[in-house]
Design an enzyme around this catalytic site. Structure first.
Site, PDB file in Angstrom:
ATOM      1  N   ASP A  46      -0.461   1.657 -13.065  1.00  0.00           N
ATOM      2  CA  ASP A  46       0.054   2.949 -12.575  1.00  0.00           C
ATOM      3  C   ASP A  46       0.745   3.695 -13.722  1.00  0.00           C
ATOM      4  OD1 ASP A  46       0.434   2.603  -9.165  1.00  0.00           O
ATOM      5  OD2 ASP A  46       0.201   0.811 -10.367  1.00  0.00           O
ATOM      6  N   GLU A  69       3.210  10.842  -9.754  1.00  0.00           N
ATOM      7  CA  GLU A  69       3.928   9.984  -8.802  1.00  0.00           C
ATOM      8  C   GLU A  69       5.035   9.161  -9.461  1.00  0.00           C
ATOM      9  OE1 GLU A  69       1.528   7.154  -6.626  1.00  0.00           O
ATOM     10  OE2 GLU A  69       3.310   6.285  -5.685  1.00  0.00           O
ATOM     11  N   ASP A 112      -1.789  11.320  -8.862  1.00  0.00           N
ATOM     12  CA  ASP A 112      -1.543   9.953  -8.417  1.00  0.00           C
ATOM     13  C   ASP A 112      -2.407   9.076  -9.330  1.00  0.00           C
ATOM     14  OD1 ASP A 112      -1.295   7.498  -7.233  1.00  0.00           O
ATOM     15  OD2 ASP A 112      -1.487   8.244  -5.186  1.00  0.00           O
ATOM     16  N   THR A 117      -2.119   1.063  -4.656  1.00  0.00           N
ATOM     17  CA  THR A 117      -1.567   0.030  -5.539  1.00  0.00           C
ATOM     18  C   THR A 117      -1.469  -1.329  -4.844  1.00  0.00           C
ATOM     19  OG1 THR A 117      -0.334   1.676  -6.771  1.00  0.00           O
ATOM     20  CG2 THR A 117       0.398  -0.579  -7.020  1.00  0.00           C
ATOM     21  N   THR A 191      -4.442   3.469   7.633  1.00  0.00           N
ATOM     22  CA  THR A 191      -3.783   2.565   6.684  1.00  0.00           C
ATOM     23  C   THR A 191      -3.960   1.088   7.061  1.00  0.00           C
ATOM     24  OG1 THR A 191      -1.625   2.049   5.702  1.00  0.00           O
ATOM     25  CG2 THR A 191      -1.607   2.739   7.996  1.00  0.00           C
ATOM     26  N   GLY A 216      -5.328   3.368   0.570  1.00  0.00           N
ATOM     27  CA  GLY A 216      -5.537   4.555  -0.245  1.00  0.00           C
ATOM     28  C   GLY A 216      -5.900   5.806   0.538  1.00  0.00           C
ATOM     29  N   ASP A 243      -0.782  12.275  -3.076  1.00  0.00           N
ATOM     30  CA  ASP A 243      -1.795  11.545  -2.306  1.00  0.00           C
ATOM     31  C   ASP A 243      -2.788  12.506  -1.655  1.00  0.00           C
ATOM     32  OD1 ASP A 243      -0.879   8.773  -2.458  1.00  0.00           O
ATOM     33  OD2 ASP A 243       0.868   9.485  -1.329  1.00  0.00           O
TER      34      ASP A 243
HETATM   35  P1  AMP Z   1      -2.175   3.833   2.734  1.00  0.00           P
HETATM   36  O1  AMP Z   1      -3.118   4.506   3.673  1.00  0.00           O
HETATM   37  O2  AMP Z   1      -1.199   2.942   3.423  1.00  0.00           O
HETATM   38  O3  AMP Z   1      -2.894   3.155   1.615  1.00  0.00           O
HETATM   39  O4  AMP Z   1      -1.303   5.010   2.122  1.00  0.00           O
HETATM   40  C1  AMP Z   1      -1.847   6.087   1.404  1.00  0.00           C
HETATM   41  C2  AMP Z   1      -0.883   6.524   0.321  1.00  0.00           C
HETATM   42  O5  AMP Z   1       0.365   6.882   0.889  1.00  0.00           O
HETATM   43  C3  AMP Z   1      -0.588   5.416  -0.698  1.00  0.00           C
HETATM   44  O6  AMP Z   1      -0.397   6.002  -1.946  1.00  0.00           O
HETATM   45  C4  AMP Z   1       0.697   4.821  -0.210  1.00  0.00           C
HETATM   46  O7  AMP Z   1       1.449   4.309  -1.261  1.00  0.00           O
HETATM   47  C5  AMP Z   1       1.411   6.048   0.401  1.00  0.00           C
HETATM   48  N1  AMP Z   1       2.231   5.617   1.523  1.00  0.00           N
HETATM   49  C6  AMP Z   1       1.921   5.656   2.831  1.00  0.00           C
HETATM   50  N2  AMP Z   1       2.924   5.170   3.603  1.00  0.00           N
HETATM   51  C7  AMP Z   1       3.899   4.815   2.751  1.00  0.00           C
HETATM   52  C8  AMP Z   1       5.200   4.260   2.912  1.00  0.00           C
HETATM   53  N3  AMP Z   1       5.695   3.973   4.115  1.00  0.00           N
HETATM   54  N4  AMP Z   1       5.936   4.043   1.805  1.00  0.00           N
HETATM   55  C9  AMP Z   1       5.441   4.331   0.583  1.00  0.00           C
HETATM   56  N5  AMP Z   1       4.232   4.862   0.359  1.00  0.00           N
HETATM   57  C10 AMP Z   1       3.461   5.104   1.424  1.00  0.00           C
HETATM   58 MG    MG Z   2      -1.012   7.126  -3.535  1.00  0.00          MG
HETATM   59 MG    MG Z   3      -0.089   5.753  -6.700  1.00  0.00          MG
END
Ligand code: AMP
Ligand code: MG
Ligand code: MG
Length: 310
Positions: A46, A69, A112, A117, A191, A216, A243
């Protein structure tokens, strides 16, 4: 040559190199993970990818605002040689008239360096993307999504790994084949690592045939564009402007839509709050967007609104 076309072209080049850095760090296995908060990780990939992207774009476009980010030490230079080349395929595209006279001050780039990650650290490599979104006067206008491990389970030639997709409002999208999702079915992607009751309640209310839980924001929007899912549902806080800027622009370029749970587009000027407090809802076609928006329970929407005002 218009500023926007040059900027997208440089972004495609630098996203490709960021992808090779991400692969190199994984290959060497020294991720050097830092905890940024609850369920929020940062790795060496990152950091190195962001340094490369921000330093390279700043060198070519010193007057453009770039927001990444990761909070990094501004004095620490990129250890990688900067990318100052332009992707030729982008340079052949004609800039739509409305963006021809755009000035540096009108543009904000949202970066981003590595989306997904936690999946990266868990070896779910195709969930990882590099996102570079270009906003003009606060609107998401163009987006680059690089997927460094695209096809990695099938492709044995490492030099052919990965793909880069870009799109611009009024131009269309490149590097991806848009496909309609299956008719008469409802497939939802969401997610896998940031789930919540609000998300589960909303998905239940939509009565889907299938739910695809993957990492993602970039990756999920690619699933929507390729017809693997009808909608990406995230009625929860946590996603940030870096994002959604590139995904929102890319989706828009092919007639899709990405908004908050109320159906409103996000704003991307340099003064906006980074958090997307009102959630994310993305669909393959603007025509079906309202249906998903209306299907999110009122209680979920009111709770998000209430929390965002606190
Ligand atoms: P995900 O669908 O969970 O992979 O989330 C998509 C993006 O939003 C990624 O970059 C995650 O790091 C960020 N993200 C979603 N929810 C959270 C959370 N509660 N805390 C930190 N980052 C989040
Ligand atoms: Mg992200
Ligand atoms: Mg990121």
């Amino acid at each position: 040559m218009s500023l926007l076309i040059k900027l997208i072209s440089a972004s495609v080049s630098v996203a490709n190199k960021a992808g090779s850095i991400i692969r190199e760090i994984m290959r060497k296995g020294d991720l050097n993970i830092v905890d940024k908060g609850i369920n929020d990780l940062q790795t060496e990939a990152d950091r190195r990818a962001q340094r490369l992207i921000v330093s390279s774009l700043t060198k070519i476009f010193p007057k453009i605002t770039i927001i990444g980010e990761e909070q990094l030490d501004a004095n620490e230079a990129s250890s990688d040689s900067l990318v100052t080349s332009f992707d030729n395929s982008v340079l052949t595209v004609k800039c739509p008239q409305e963006y021809v006279d755009i000035k540096d001050e009108d543009v904000v780039v949202w970066v981003d360096p590595l989306d997904g990650t936690s999946e990266y650290t868990q070896g779910l490599l195709d969930h990882v993307t590099v996102l570079i979104g270009v906003a003009v006067k606060g609107e998401a206008v163009a987006g680059v999504i690089h997927q460094p491990y695209y096809n990695y389970k099938l492709e044995t030639d490492a030099s052919k790994l990965g793909r880069t997709i870009w799109g611009m409002n009024g131009v269309g999208a490149f590097g991806i084949n848009r496909k309609q999702p299956p008719e008469g079915k409802r497939i939802i992607t969401t997610t896998r690592s940031h789930s919540s009751k609000a998300i589960n309640d909303s998905i239940k209310a939509m009565n889907p045939d299938q739910v695809i839980e993957v990492g993602g924001a970039g990756h999920k929007v690619l699933l929507v564009i390729e017809g693997e899912a009808h909608a990406y549902i995230f009625p929860s806080p946590g996603c940030k402007k870096w994002d959604t800027c590139a995904p929102e622009a890319l989706l828009r370029s092919i007639g899709g839509k990405l908004t908050d749970v109320f159906g409103n587009s996000y704003k991307y000027d340099s003064t906006v709050k980074h958090a997307n407090d009102l959630g994310v809802l993305a669909t393959y076609s603007a025509a079906v967007h309202d249906w998903y928006c209306n299907a999110i329970p009122e209680e979920v929407k009111i709770n998000l609104l209430h929390k965002s005002n606190m």
